[in-house]
Design a protein around this motif. Structure first.
Motif, PDB file in Angstrom:
ATOM      1  N   PRO A 155      39.700  -0.449  49.894  1.00 40.61           N
ATOM      2  CA  PRO A 155      38.308  -0.052  50.107  1.00 40.61           C
ATOM      3  C   PRO A 155      37.834  -0.449  51.506  1.00 40.61           C
ATOM      4  N   PHE A 156      36.794   0.201  51.963  1.00 39.30           N
ATOM      5  CA  PHE A 156      36.187  -0.169  53.244  1.00 39.30           C
ATOM      6  C   PHE A 156      35.192  -1.295  53.001  1.00 39.30           C
ATOM      7  N   TYR A 157      35.268  -2.317  53.869  1.00 36.23           N
ATOM      8  CA  TYR A 157      34.380  -3.474  53.789  1.00 36.23           C
ATOM      9  C   TYR A 157      33.611  -3.609  55.099  1.00 36.23           C
ATOM     10  N   ALA A 158      32.383  -4.084  55.018  1.00 36.06           N
ATOM     11  CA  ALA A 158      31.537  -4.196  56.205  1.00 36.06           C
ATOM     12  C   ALA A 158      32.157  -5.064  57.290  1.00 36.06           C
ATOM     13  N   ASP A 159      32.858  -6.121  56.891  1.00 35.99           N
ATOM     14  CA  ASP A 159      33.384  -7.056  57.890  1.00 35.99           C
ATOM     15  C   ASP A 159      34.728  -6.620  58.480  1.00 35.99           C
ATOM     16  N   THR A 160      35.322  -5.564  57.922  1.00 42.10           N
ATOM     17  CA  THR A 160      36.606  -5.074  58.452  1.00 42.10           C
ATOM     18  C   THR A 160      36.572  -3.608  58.844  1.00 42.10           C
ATOM     19  N   ILE A 161      35.432  -2.969  58.664  1.00 39.80           N
ATOM     20  CA  ILE A 161      35.388  -1.512  58.803  1.00 39.80           C
ATOM     21  C   ILE A 161      35.635  -1.039  60.233  1.00 39.80           C
ATOM     22  N   GLU A 162      35.282  -1.836  61.224  1.00 38.09           N
ATOM     23  CA  GLU A 162      35.528  -1.410  62.610  1.00 38.09           C
ATOM     24  C   GLU A 162      37.017  -1.170  62.815  1.00 38.09           C
ATOM     25  N   ASN A 163      37.832  -2.103  62.403  1.00 40.13           N
ATOM     26  CA  ASN A 163      39.276  -1.939  62.534  1.00 40.13           C
ATOM     27  C   ASN A 163      39.788  -0.834  61.605  1.00 40.13           C
ATOM     28  N   GLN A 164      39.240  -0.759  60.396  1.00 38.79           N
ATOM     29  CA  GLN A 164      39.668   0.266  59.446  1.00 38.79           C
ATOM     30  C   GLN A 164      39.405   1.670  59.975  1.00 38.79           C
ATOM     31  N   LEU A 165      38.260   1.872  60.613  1.00 36.99           N
ATOM     32  CA  LEU A 165      37.936   3.194  61.149  1.00 36.99           C
ATOM     33  C   LEU A 165      38.799   3.537  62.356  1.00 36.99           C
ATOM     34  N   GLU A 166      39.119   2.540  63.162  1.00 35.30           N
ATOM     35  CA  GLU A 166      40.018   2.777  64.291  1.00 35.30           C
ATOM     36  C   GLU A 166      41.399   3.204  63.780  1.00 35.30           C
TER      37      GLU A 166
END
Length: 248
Positions: A155-166
């Motif tokens: 799942p996408f999490y607020a604290d990791t989403i920057e890296n996840q979206l990249e």
């Protein structure tokens, strides 16, 4: 003493608010690891046979409370997760089918409860996610089709989403089932055509944007062609048996 009590009260309220806005999606991650393959295909057949598991996940999502003062990352992570799990629900509710397009008004169907109303997948994408002004969301939401971005097992999490979206952007752009990229010629997903204005907000051209993530550097004057979109269901069973529909 009063000052101490006041400070303590404010601190506890702040911590309570912060905690209440942290979303723990472990229940969703467990579901994804059970029913989504490593390469992002969904075992709709198994979910259909075990609909209680999906119902539990949906019930948990519907019990989560959203907040008007959420950060951009909180908004993005939550609504991407909502979009993806409800796209699965839409397929399972109409199973067996070969494509999400087999469902009348599939993307405009209002079946997702949000506060006191029901909204559609299109509403989440265009009215909620688009307002975050982060075009990478287009690489994270899965519309249950082969040409869509593969669904993430985490799942996408607020604290990791920057890296996840990249990672999502890089994976989608370099996935040869989505785009065909060479130095002088590019055949792109229609996602870049449909949402061109999003990708051109901070870039002079689509090629400029893609070059941020592409493994192959594209020439500025490269010819662009848009591929036909394959709406065949992103089914794990169909993938294994090579039973996908032709692009249309």
């Amino acid at each position: 003493m009063r000052k101490f009590i006041l400070i303590t009260t404010v601190f506890l309220l702040t911590q309570t608010t912060a905690f209440s806005q942290y979303m723990n999606y472990q229940f969703y991650e467990d579901f994804l690891f059970t029913y989504v393959s490593e390469d992002g295909y969904v075992d709709y057949d198994a979910i259909y046979e075990n609909q209680t598991d999906l119902r539990k996940v949906i019930d948990r999502f519907e019990s989560l409370e959203t907040y008007p003062n959420w950060s951009k990352n909180q908004e993005l992570s939550h609504w991407i997760n909502i979009y993806n799990v409800y796209s699965i629900k839409l397929i399972v509710d109409n199973f067996p089918i070969n494509s999400i397009k087999d469902i009348s008004q599939s993307f405009d169907l209002r079946f997702i409860p949000v506060k006191n109303q029901y909204v559609s997948l299109n509403y989440i994408e265009k009215e909620i996610l688009s307002k975050t002004l982060d075009e990478r969301a287009h690489f994270a939401i899965n519309c249950a089709s082969i040409s869509c971005p593969n669904i993430n097992r985490v799942p996408f999490y607020a604290d990791t989403i920057e890296n996840q979206l990249e990672v999502a952007a890089k994976n989608f752009i370099n996935n040869t089932t989505k785009n065909d990229i060479s130095r002088k010629e590019v055949k792109l997903s229609k996602v870049f055509d449909w949402f061109a204005s999003d990708f051109l907000k901070n870039n002079a051209s689509i090629i400029d944007y893609i070059n941020k993530y592409a493994d192959t550097r594209i020439k500025d004057n490269a010819q662009i062609e848009y591929l036909e979109y394959n709406w065949s269901l992103n089914s794990q069973v169909k993938f294994v048996n090579k039973e996908f529909l032709a692009s249309n």
